[in-house]
Design an enzyme around this catalytic site. Structure first.
Site, PDB file in Angstrom:
ATOM      1  N   TRP A  80       0.814  -1.087  -0.045  1.00  0.00           N
ATOM      2  CA  TRP A  80       0.016  -0.067   0.001  1.00  0.00           C
ATOM      3  C   TRP A  80       0.858   1.260   0.083  1.00  0.00           C
ATOM      4  CZ3 TRP A  80      -5.038  -1.066  -0.907  1.00  0.00           C
ATOM      5  CH2 TRP A  80      -5.360  -2.270  -0.543  1.00  0.00           C
ATOM      6  N   LYS A 115      -6.174  -0.651  -4.765  1.00  0.00           N
ATOM      7  CA  LYS A 115      -6.833   0.804  -4.905  1.00  0.00           C
ATOM      8  C   LYS A 115      -6.026   1.793  -5.775  1.00  0.00           C
ATOM      9  CE  LYS A 115     -10.163   1.065  -1.139  1.00  0.00           C
ATOM     10  NZ  LYS A 115     -10.859   1.738   0.102  1.00  0.00           N
ATOM     11  N   ASP A 331     -33.581  -0.518 -15.361  1.00  0.00           N
ATOM     12  CA  ASP A 331     -34.112   0.069 -14.012  1.00  0.00           C
ATOM     13  C   ASP A 331     -34.315   1.392 -14.067  1.00  0.00           C
ATOM     14  OD1 ASP A 331     -34.837  -0.191 -11.034  1.00  0.00           O
ATOM     15  OD2 ASP A 331     -33.282   1.002 -11.009  1.00  0.00           O
ATOM     16  N   GLU A 386     -38.018  -0.254 -17.608  1.00  0.00           N
ATOM     17  CA  GLU A 386     -38.961   0.106 -16.357  1.00  0.00           C
ATOM     18  C   GLU A 386     -39.260   1.690 -16.546  1.00  0.00           C
ATOM     19  OE1 GLU A 386     -39.178  -0.367 -11.429  1.00  0.00           O
ATOM     20  OE2 GLU A 386     -37.488   0.667 -12.678  1.00  0.00           O
TER      21      GLU A 386
END
Length: 624
Positions: A80, A115, A331, A386
C-alpha cells in the site's frame, strides 16, 4: 425523410421537433464514433483500454481521472505504498505498465486487493476503487471495498458449454435475487442458485430469469440499485467464474438470462464507488444539484461526456460478452427520461406530459445508443424498460425513431390490484376498469405484465397473498390443523389464482413473477440492518413451505406450474389476437379471446352461472 413512428401514430407530429432532436443526436454520436473510434461496437470495448489489460510482457493499468495531479496504484502487492506511479497520457487518462516477474508471472498476483491513490489538483489525497475493476471485496476491518486483481489461471476460467437459447416469443420472466434465494437465513451463492433454484424455475415453466443486484453494491440492503462497481459482479454471492456458471447452467436448460441494469444513476458512496472518482462532483456525473437525485440520494450520470458514454456502453457489452447475459431490464428509466426524474408528476397519457422542457434529450439519446448496441452485438437480446410514465415510442425500434426497447413493464397493473385490495372488497370490483387497465397499452409496443413484483414484497408493503389473507397466512394454511379452510383462505386462494391467470392471459406480450410470489410467500423482505440485529430471517425464500404436503401453499405453486404449462402449449403471449367479449360488472364476469383460446372469469363471490352466452370469433365447437 420521415420516421415510421409518425406513420404509426400521426399525433406524434405535434411533438416531432423533440423527437427529431433525439434522433439527430443519436445519428451525430453514431457518426462521431465511427470517425473517431472505429464505430460504436469498438467504442464499447473500453474494458480493453481501461482497467487491467494483458499486453506483451505484462499488464497495463489505465484510469480516467481528469482532476488528478498525481496517481498511484497501491495494494497488497506493494504494501500500500506510493511506489507504482501512473503517468498522464493527456485528456484525463493515467496509465502504468506492470512488467511480469522474471518467471513470467504477473507483478500483481491473482486475487490481490488494491486501490488507486490520487492527489487532486487542489491538493487533496484520495483513495478510490478502480472504476473498471472486475471484482471488489469488502475489507471487514474497515467495511470499505477494495478492487481485486482478478486474473485466474486458464484452468480456473469458466468455459461456456451451452449456446444462447433462442429469443422466446412467449416471454415469461422469473424475477430473482441470488442472495436471498436460500431457504436458510444467509446470503445464497451463484452456485447454490444454479443447482437449486434454476431447476425450480425450469419446472415451473418460466423461460427467462431476471437477476437483480448483479453489479457490486456496497450496501446490501439497497436491492442492488446503488451500484458502486459497474463491471464487478456482487462478491457476496461468489466469484465471477461462478456467475458465469450460473448463466451457462440456465442456457443449458433453455432459459434466457436478463440482468437488472442500473444506468439511471450511481451510488453517491464516493469511498466505494465512482461518484467523485477524481475528487470532483462532475467526473462521471453532473455537478451540483443536477447531479443529485433527491429521492434516491444518488448521483446522476452526465450522458453528454465522451468517456461517460464509453464507460456505460462498454458496461453493456461487458455483461453480454463476458458473462453471456441475454439482455437487460433497464431500471428506473423514468428518472432518465425527464429532468424532473418524474418526481411529483402524474402521467395521464397526454403527449404534452412527455415532451417539452422536462424531456431529457441527452438521456434519450443514450438509451437509443444502448439499445442499438445491444441488438447489434446480440440480435437475440431482450431489453425491457422500467418506465412508469408511459413514454410514447419507448418500445419501437431505433430505426423507426423509437428508443429501441423490446418491452416495457406494465407498471399500472400491480398498482391497480394493490389499490383494489386496499380500498374495496372484491364484490365491488369494476370489471370494466380492470380490463381497461390490463389492455391499456400503446399500439405496437409490447409490455411485460405482472400483478406483483419485488416492490410489493418489501417490508412496509404487502404481497397479493398477504392482502387477500393477512394473518391467516400464518394460522389458516395447514391442511392438518384446518382441514376445511376458512372463507378468507378459500377466497384468497381462488382470487390469487384468478388474478395471476387473468394478467397472464390479458395483460401483455410477456409476463413476470417475483420469486416466491407464485406460492404466496408469507414473509416480507427485510434486509439485514442494525434495527433487526443484522438478521437474514426475512431476507430469504421459504421454498420448504411450497413443498410441504400439509400446507396449502402447494396449491398456489401447482396452479402456477399448470398455468405456465398451458401457456407453453398454446403460446398465447406471442399471439396478436386479443379481443375482450364481456366485461360485466353486475355479473362480475370477464370473457376474452387470446390466441386460439377463450378465457372466461367469474369474480362473483356467491353466484355461479350455467349456459352463460358469449360471442366469439370461432364458428366451431369449443373444448374445455
Amino acid at each position: 425523410m420521415s420516421l415510421k413512428i409518425f406513420e404509426i401514430d400521426p399525433t406524434l407530429g405535434g411533438v416531432q421537433g423533440q423527437i427529431w432532436d433525439r434522433v439527430n443526436g443519436y445519428k451525430y454520436w453514431k457518426e462521431e464514433l465511427q470517425k473517431t473510434e472505429g464505430g460504436i461496437v469498438k467504442f464499447a470495448e473500453g474494458y480493453k483500454i481501461f482497467g487491467f489489460n494483458r499486453v506483451k510482457g505484462g499488464y497495463t493499468y489505465r484510469e480516467w481521472l481528469p482532476n488528478a495531479k498525481q496517481v498511484f496504484l497501491v495494494g497488497e502487492f506493494n504494501d500500500w505504498h506510493n511506489t507504482t506511479a501512473l503517468q498522464s497520457e493527456g485528456f484525463g487518462r493515467w496509465a502504468v505498465t506492470l512488467p511480469d516477474k522474471a518467471d513470467g508471472t504477473p507483478m500483481i498476483p491473482h486475487r490481490c486487493q488494491l486501490k488507486v491513490r490520487i492527489e487532486t489538483n487542489d491538493g487533496q489525497w484520495l483513495e478510490r476503487v478502480p472504476a473498471w475493476t472486475k471484482l471488489a471485496w469488502q475489507d471487514h476491518t474497515t467495511n470499505l471495498f477494495n478492487g481485486v486483481f482478478w486474473e485466474p489461471p486458464a484452468e480456473d476460467l469458466h468455459t461456456f458449454k451451452h449456446p444462447r437459447p433462442a429469443k422466446p416469443q412467449n416471454l415469461k420472466i422469473y424475477e430473482a435475487h441470488v442472495g436471498m434465494a436460500s431457504c436458510e437465513p444467509k446470503v445464497a451463492t451463484y452456485v447454490e442458485f444454479a443447482n437449486e433454484v434454476l431447476p425450480r424455475i425450469k419446472r415451473m415453466g418460466y423461460n427467462c430469469v431476471q437477476l437483480m443486484a448483479v453489479a457490486e453494491h456496497a450496501h446490501y440492503g439497497c436491492f442492488g440499485y446503488h451500484v458502486t462497481s459497474f463491471f464487478a459482479p456482487a462478491s457476496r454471492q461468489g466469484t465471477p467464474e461462478e456467475l458465469k456458471l450460473l448463466v451457462d447452467t440456465a442456457h443449458g436448460m433453455g432459459i434466457v438470462v436478463l440482468m437488472d441494469l442500473v444506468h439511471a444513476h450511481a451510488s453517491s458512496n464516493a469511498l466505494d464507488g465512482i461518484a467523485q472518482m477524481d475528487g470532483t462532483d462532475h467526473c462521471y456525473t453532473h455537478g451540483g444539484p443536477k447531479g443529485h437525485h433527491s429521492e434516491w440520494d444518488s448521483s446522476i450520470f452526465n450522458y453528454l461526456k465522451h468517456e461517460v458514454l464509453r464507460f456505460l456502453l462498454s458496461n453493456v457489452k461487458w455483461w453480454i460478452e463476458e458473462y453471456g447475459f441475454d439482455g437487460f431490464r433497464f431500471d428506473g428509466i423514468t428518472s432518465m427520461l425527464y429532468h424532473s426524474h418524474g418526481i411529483g408528476k402524474g402521467y395521464t397519457g397526454g403527449y404534452h406530459e412527455y415532451f417539452g422542457p422536462d424531456a431529457d434529450i441527452d438521456s434519450h439519446i443514450y438509451l437509443m445508443l444502448a439499445n442499438d448496441l445491444i441488438h447489434s452485438i446480440c440480435p437475440s437480446a431482450i431489453t425491457v424498460g422500467e418506465d412508469v410514465s408511459g413514454m410514447p415510442t419507448l418500445c419501437r425500434p431505433v430505426e423507426d425513431g423509437g428508443f429501441g426497447f423490446d418491452y416495457r413493464l406494465a407498471m399500472a397493473i400491480p398498482d391497480m390490484f394493490i389499490k383494489l385490495l386496499k380500498e374495496s372488497s372484491d364484490d365491488h370490483w369494476d370489471m370494466g376498469h380492470i380490463t381497461h387497465t390490463l389492455t391499456n397499452r400503446r399500439y405496437m409496443e409490447k409490455v411485460v405484465a405482472y400483478c406483483e413484483s419485488h416492490d410489493q414484497a418489501i417490508v412496509g408493503d404487502k404481497t397479493l397473498a398477504f392482502w387477500l389473507m393477512d394473518a391467516e397466512m400464518y394460522t389458516g394454511m395447514s391442511i392438518f390443523t384446518s382441514p376445511c379452510p376458512s372463507m378468507c383462505v378459500d377466497r384468497g386462494l381462488a382470487l390469487h389464482k384468478m388474478i395471476r391467470l387473468l394478467v397472464l392471459g390479458l395483460g401483455g406480450e410477456g409476463y413476470l413473477n417475483f420469486m416466491g410470489n407464485e406460492f404466496g410467500h408469507p414473509e416480507w423482505i427485510d434486509f439485514p440492518t442494525p434495527a433487526n440485529g443484522w438478521s437474514h430471517h426475512h431476507c430469504r425464500r421459504r421454498w420448504d413451505l411450497a413443498e410441504d404436503e400439509l400446507l396449502r401453499y402447494k396449491f398456489f405453486q401447482s396452479f402456477d406450474e399448470l398455468m405456465n404449462a398451458c401457456e407453453n402449449r398454446f403460446n398465447w403471449l406471442g399471439s396478436e389476437h386479443q379481443y375482450v367479449t364481456v366485461k360485466n360488472s353486475g355479473d362480475k364476469v370477464i370473457v376474452f379471446e387470446r390466441g386460439d383460446l377463450l378465457f372466461a372469469f367469474n369474480f362473483h363471490p356467491c353466484t355461479s352461472y350455467s349456459d352463460y352466452q358469449v360471442g366469439m370469433s370461432w364458428n366451431e365447437p369449443m373444448r374445455c
